[in-house]
Design a protein around this motif. Structure first.
Motif, short mmCIF file in Angstrom:
data_model
loop_
_atom_site.label_atom_id
_atom_site.label_comp_id
_atom_site.label_asym_id
_atom_site.label_seq_id
_atom_site.Cartn_x
_atom_site.Cartn_y
_atom_site.Cartn_z
N ALA A 199 40.89 18.61 38.80
CA ALA A 199 41.91 18.27 39.80
C ALA A 199 43.19 17.79 39.12
O ALA A 199 44.30 18.15 39.52
CB ALA A 199 41.38 17.21 40.75
N ALA A 200 43.07 16.95 38.08
CA ALA A 200 44.25 16.44 37.37
C ALA A 200 44.98 17.57 36.68
O ALA A 200 46.23 17.64 36.69
CB ALA A 200 43.84 15.37 36.36
N PHE A 201 44.22 18.49 36.06
CA PHE A 201 44.86 19.63 35.41
C PHE A 201 45.57 20.50 36.44
O PHE A 201 46.68 21.00 36.20
CB PHE A 201 43.84 20.46 34.64
CG PHE A 201 44.43 21.75 34.11
CD1 PHE A 201 45.27 21.73 33.01
CD2 PHE A 201 44.16 22.96 34.74
CE1 PHE A 201 45.83 22.91 32.53
CE2 PHE A 201 44.72 24.14 34.27
CZ PHE A 201 45.56 24.11 33.16
N GLY A 202 44.95 20.68 37.60
CA GLY A 202 45.56 21.49 38.65
C GLY A 202 46.90 20.94 39.08
O GLY A 202 47.86 21.68 39.30
N ARG A 203 46.98 19.61 39.23
CA ARG A 203 48.25 18.99 39.63
C ARG A 203 49.32 19.20 38.55
O ARG A 203 50.48 19.48 38.85
CB ARG A 203 48.04 17.51 39.92
CG ARG A 203 47.24 17.23 41.19
CD ARG A 203 47.32 15.76 41.57
NE ARG A 203 46.68 14.91 40.57
CZ ARG A 203 45.40 14.55 40.60
NH1 ARG A 203 44.61 14.99 41.58
NH2 ARG A 203 44.89 13.76 39.67
N MET A 204 48.91 19.05 37.27
CA MET A 204 49.86 19.24 36.18
C MET A 204 50.35 20.68 36.14
O MET A 204 51.55 20.94 35.95
CB MET A 204 49.20 18.85 34.85
CG MET A 204 50.10 19.04 33.63
SD MET A 204 49.43 18.29 32.12
CE MET A 204 47.84 19.13 32.00
N PHE A 205 49.47 21.63 36.34
CA PHE A 205 49.83 23.05 36.32
C PHE A 205 50.80 23.38 37.46
O PHE A 205 51.78 24.12 37.26
CB PHE A 205 48.57 23.90 36.41
CG PHE A 205 48.83 25.38 36.36
CD1 PHE A 205 49.54 25.94 35.31
CD2 PHE A 205 48.35 26.22 37.36
CE1 PHE A 205 49.78 27.32 35.26
CE2 PHE A 205 48.58 27.58 37.32
CZ PHE A 205 49.30 28.13 36.27
N GLU A 206 50.57 22.82 38.63
CA GLU A 206 51.46 23.07 39.76
C GLU A 206 52.85 22.48 39.50
O GLU A 206 53.87 23.08 39.86
CB GLU A 206 50.87 22.48 41.05
CG GLU A 206 49.63 23.21 41.55
CD GLU A 206 49.89 24.68 41.81
OE1 GLU A 206 50.96 25.01 42.37
OE2 GLU A 206 49.03 25.51 41.44
N ARG A 207 52.91 21.28 38.88
CA ARG A 207 54.22 20.70 38.53
C ARG A 207 54.95 21.59 37.53
O ARG A 207 56.17 21.79 37.64
CB ARG A 207 54.04 19.30 37.95
CG ARG A 207 53.70 18.23 38.97
CD ARG A 207 53.92 16.84 38.37
NE ARG A 207 53.09 16.63 37.18
CZ ARG A 207 51.87 16.11 37.19
NH1 ARG A 207 51.32 15.76 38.35
NH2 ARG A 207 51.20 15.92 36.07
N ASP A 208 54.21 22.13 36.56
CA ASP A 208 54.84 22.98 35.56
C ASP A 208 55.35 24.28 36.19
O ASP A 208 56.43 24.78 35.82
CB ASP A 208 53.86 23.30 34.44
CG ASP A 208 53.62 22.09 33.53
OD1 ASP A 208 54.32 21.07 33.72
OD2 ASP A 208 52.75 22.17 32.64
N LYS A 209 54.60 24.84 37.12
CA LYS A 209 55.07 26.04 37.81
C LYS A 209 56.36 25.75 38.59
O LYS A 209 57.29 26.57 38.60
CB LYS A 209 53.99 26.56 38.77
CG LYS A 209 52.82 27.23 38.09
CD LYS A 209 52.06 28.15 39.05
CE LYS A 209 51.54 27.42 40.26
NZ LYS A 209 50.81 28.33 41.17
N SER A 210 56.41 24.58 39.21
CA SER A 210 57.61 24.18 39.94
C SER A 210 58.80 24.04 39.00
O SER A 210 59.93 24.45 39.32
CB SER A 210 57.36 22.86 40.69
OG SER A 210 58.53 22.43 41.35
#
Length: 673
Positions: free
Chosen positions: A41-52
Motif C-alpha cells: 500500500a505504501a509503495f502504491g501511494r509513492m508510485f501514484e505520486r510519482d506518476k502525478s
C-alpha cells in the motif's frame, strides 16, 4: 522533492519511455525503486505520486491491460510512456521567423511569463528549430510589468487556483475582500483587468488591477474549472470605456508643466461645481501663487496616482472621489514610513537580481531540457551551456553528474546516459530517447503566442509573412495548450506618434545626430539636446529611444511622447556613441557613481525590485522585500514614494528618507493631515 527523488523520477521516466509493451508495477518496484521494505500500500501511494509528478512535467503514464487467457490466468497491468504523445513536434523556422519569434519572447523580459518564454525558446533550440537571426536595432518592443498582483494572478490562473484580495469598488468607493476564480487577464484602455467568477456575488466580474489595495493570496488548496471556450479578448470587448470627466486642481505657480499641457486654466471668477470642496475645507485653494486648472480624466484612481506623486505642489478641489484617491495614497505612504523599520540584512551570498528559490522540480525540468539541447548542440563549451540555462557552472555540473548515473533498470554501461565534458566541451553519445524536448506548458504557449499577437501592432512586422507563418507553426506545435492562450490579452505596442518613430529609426540607420526639445518630468522643465540615437524600444505602447546625450555626456533614455521638437542636426554620430550591453535595452541603466538607495517594498510592491534592477534583495516574513537600488538622481524619489502610496519607503540614506517623508507629510497636510 529531494535529490534522491529527483534521480528516482528520472530513472522511472527513462524506464517507461524505453519499453514497448510496458512494465509491471512489481518490475518497477524491484528494478527502479529497489524497494523491499515498505508495504504494498505504501509503495502504491509513492508510485501514484510519482506518476502525478511526471504528468506535471508533460509525461502522461499510460496503463496497458493484458487480459488473461482464462479465468485461471489473471489480468496484468503494465505501464509505459508513449514516445510521441509527450514530445514537442518538429518545428522548422526560417531566419525571418526566428527574428519575429525572438522579439515575441523578449516582450516578456521582466514581466510575468518571462521565464516561461525563455524555457519555450530553449525547447525550440533543443529541438534544432531555431536558426541564427539578426535582431533589428530599431524594434525592441516589450510588455510593461503590471505589478506583483499580475504575477500572482497568472500563477494562480494557470494552476486553476482561486485568489483573494482587497478591492476598491468603483461603484461604492469601499474596500472589500473578494474571492475570485481567475479566468483571464487582459489590457484595455491602458489598464489591466482580471476577468473571473466572483464567488461572493456568484457572477462573472471584471476587476481592474490598479484598484487592488492588498497583495494577492493564492488559495492553493482549492481548484476550479474555467468555462469551455472562454476568450478574454471577447469578454473585454464588452467593456465600455469610462466617460471623460473634469477635475479641478490647484497647482503651484510655475510647476507641473506636463500636467498643464493637457489642462485648461479656470478663471478665479468661475462658479465652482456643486461637488467641489468647500473653501474652508482641506483641499481648498491655498493662498496666493496658485493656479486653478481643469484636467480631463476617465479614472479617478489613475489620475489620483499621478497627482499623489506631485505631493504638495497640487491640491484636488473636485471631484471628492479624486481627492479621496490622492489622500488615500498619501496616507498609506505616511503610515508605511512611520511604521517600525526592519533590520537591514542581506544574505552573504548575494544574488544580482531577485530570483525565485530554485527547487528540485526546477532541476529535473532543466535536466529534461538539457539532454535534447546537448544532442542538437554537441561540443558546446560548458560555460556556454550553463549560460543558456541561466545557471552556474557548479549547478550544471551537478545536473550532469545525476544524468550520467541515470538509465535503464538493469544498469549496464550501455543502458546509462553517456555524457562527457572533457576539456570543458560537452558531448552526449547515449540519450535513451530523451533526445526531444517535452511539449510546451500552458505558460510557455501563452508567452509565445500572446507575444506574437502583440507584434501585430507593429506595421513593419505585420506587413510581412513571417509573423503569420510562425504563428501558425507555433499554434500547431502547442496543440491544446496553445488554445489556452486565449486567457491572456496583451496591450498593443504600436506607437501613438509614428512620425517621430520613423524619424528616429531613419537616424539610427543613417548614423546621424538628432536635435531634441524635450520635457523632463523629473525636473519639471524643458531642455534642448543634441543626441546620438542608438536603439528604439517600448513598454506597451509607450516608446523610448536610447541615445548618447551630448549635454549629459552619457547614455540616456527619452520618451517619444515627451519630445516637443525633433529634427536631424546635420552631424554624424560620434565615436562615443555605444549602446548599453544586453538585449533588450534597460529602461534604467545604473552606473557606479549613482546613489545606492535601500528601500523596503510591501508585498504588493515587491515587483518594483525587478522593475528598477535591484542589486541586492532580502525577503521579509510578510512577503515584502528590502532592496538596494542605484538611482542616478534622488531628487525625484519623494514623488516615487508618494505615487506608490504604501508600497515602498526609503530606509537609507537617511537624508533621502527624510526628504520623502517630509514631501508626503506636506502633501497630506493639504487634505487635513
Amino acid at each position: 522533492m529531494s535529490a534522491s527523488r529527483t534521480e528516482r523520477l528520472l530513472n522511472l521516466l527513462i524506464a517507461l519511455l524505453n519499453t514497448r509493451y510496458g512494465l509491471r508495477r512489481s518490475e518497477l518496484r524491484q528494478k527502479v525503486y529497489h524497494d523491499t521494505s515498505s508495504s504494498e500500500a505504501a509503495f502504491g501511494r509513492m508510485f501514484e505520486r510519482d506518476k502525478s509528478d511526471l504528468r506535471q512535467f508533460g509525461f502522461e503514464v499510460e496503463t496497458v491491460m493484458d487480459h488473461g487467457w482464462s479465468s485461471d490466468d489473471p489480468a496484468t497491468t503494465r505501464y509505459r510512456i508513449g514516445k510521441e504523445s509527450n514530445r514537442l513536434p518538429d518545428v522548422s523556422l526560417t531566419s525571418a521567423e526566428c527574428t519575429v519569434l525572438i522579439l515575441a519572447a523578449q516582450l516578456w523580459e521582466r514581466a510575468a511569463l518571462g521565464s516561461a518564454a525563455q524555457d519555450a525558446m530553449l525547447k525550440l533550440r533543443a529541438a534544432g528549430g531555431l536558426t541564427e537571426a539578426e535582431l533589428p536595432a530599431g524594434v525592441q518592443p516589450r510588455i510593461k510589468p503590471a505589478g506583483q498582483a499580475f504575477e500572482d494572478v497568472i500563477t494562480a490562473m494557470h494552476a486553476q487556483h482561486p485568489v483573494s484580495f482587497t478591492y476598491l469598488a468603483g461603484s461604492t468607493g469601499r474596500e472589500e475582500v473578494r474571492t475570485v476564480e481567475p479566468w483571464g487577464l487582459g489590457s484595455r484602455f491602458g489598464q489591466w483587468y482580471l476577468v473571473g467568477f466572483d464567488r461572493g456575488r456568484a457572477a462573472r466580474r471584471f476587476f481592474r488591477l490598479s484598484r487592488f489595495t492588498s497583495a494577492v493570496s493564492v488559495l492553493d488548496k482549492d481548484t476550479y474549472a474555467r468555462p469551455a471556450g472562454f476568450n478574454v479578448r471577447t469578454e473585454l470587448d464588452s467593456l465600455p470605456e469610462l466617460p471623460v470627466q473634469s477635475a479641478l486642481v490647484d497647482v503651484a505657480a510655475g510647476k507641473l508643466l506636463g500636467l498643464r499641457k493637457r489642462a485648461t486654466e479656470v478663471p478665479a471668477t468661475e462658479v465652482l461645481p456643486d461637488n467641489a470642496l468647500a473653501p474652508e475645507a482641506p483641499g481648498s485653494v491655498p493662498d496666493g501663487g496658485w493656479d486653478r486648472l481643469s484636467v480631463p480624466f476617465r479614472d479617478a484612481e489613475v489620475l489620483g496616482e499621478e497627482l499623489a506623486s506631485y505631493g504638495p505642489n497640487v491640491v484636488v478641489s473636485a471631484p471628492p472621489e479624486l481627492a479621496a484617491a490622492v489622500r488615500r495614497r498619501l496616507k498609506a505612504a505616511a503610515d508605511f514610513a512611520a511604521s517600525p523599520a526592519p533590520a537591514i540584512a542581506f544574505p552573504d551570498t548575494v544574488p544580482a537580481k531577485r530570483t525565485r528559490k530554485r527547487t528540485s522540480e526546477d532541476q529535473l525540468k532543466r535536466m529534461l531540457q538539457l539532454v535534447p539541447f546537448l544532442v542538437h548542440n554537441q561540443g558546446l563549451h560548458i560555460s556556454e551551456v550553463a549560460a543558456s540555462f541561466g545557471v552556474t557552472r557548479k549547478e550544471l555540473e551537478d545536473d550532469l553528474r545525476i544524468l550520467i548515473c541515470s538509465g535503464l533498470p538493469e544498469g549496464y554501461p550501455d543502458d546509462l546516459l553517456d555524457i562527457q565534458w572533457e576539456d570543458d566541451h560537452v558531448f552526449i553519445t547515449q540519450d535513451l530517447d530523451l533526445n526531444r524536448p517535452v511539449r510546451f506548458t500552458v505558460d510557455e504557449a501563452c508567452a509565445l503566442l500572446t507575444g506574437l499577437e502583440t507584434l501585430n501592432g507593429l506595421p513593419e512586422l505585420a506587413e510581412g509573412s513571417a509573423l503569420e507563418s510562425v504563428t501558425v507553426k507555433l499554434m500547431a506545435a502547442a496543440g491544446e495548450e496553445g488554445l489556452k492562450a486565449g486567457s491572456i490579452a496583451v496591450p498593443q505596442v504600436g506607437p501613438e506618434n509614428s512620425a517621430n518613430l520613423a524619424t528616429i529609426r531613419q537616424a539610427i540607420t543613417d548614423g546621424v545626430q538628432l536635435h531634441l526639445t524635450y520635457f523632463s518630468a523629473q525636473r519639471d522643465s524643458m531642455s534642448e539636446r543634441d543626441v546620438d540615437p542608438l536603439r528604439l524600444y517600448s513598454l506597451d505602447n509607450t516608446w523610448y529611444f536610447e541615445a548618447h546625450c551630448h549635454s549629459a555626456q552619457g547614455l540616456r533614455n527619452f520618451r517619444l511622447d515627451r519630445i516637443e521638437g525633433l529634427e536631424p542636426n546635420g552631424r554624424k554620430v560620434t565615436e562615443a556613441a555605444r549602446p548599453a550591453e544586453g538585449f533588450p535595452v534597460k529602461l534604467f541603466t545604473p552606473n557606479d557613481d549613482d546613489t545606492l538607495v535601500t528601500v523596503e517594498l510591501a508585498p504588493q510592491g515587491a515587483g518594483l525590485a525587478d522593475d528598477y534592477y535591484a542589486e541586492r534583495t532580502s525577503p521579509l516574513p510578510d512577503g515584502g522585500l528590502i532592496a538596494e537600488i542605484r538611482f542616478g538622481s534622488t531628487t525625484w524619489l519623494p514623488m516615487f514614494v508618494a505615487q506608490h502610496g504604501g508600497a515602498v519607503r526609503i530606509l537609507a540614506p537617511a537624508e533621502v528618507a527624510d526628504a520623502a517623508h517630509e514631501w508626503v507629510i506636506a502633501a497630506l497636510s493639504r487634505y487635513g493631515g
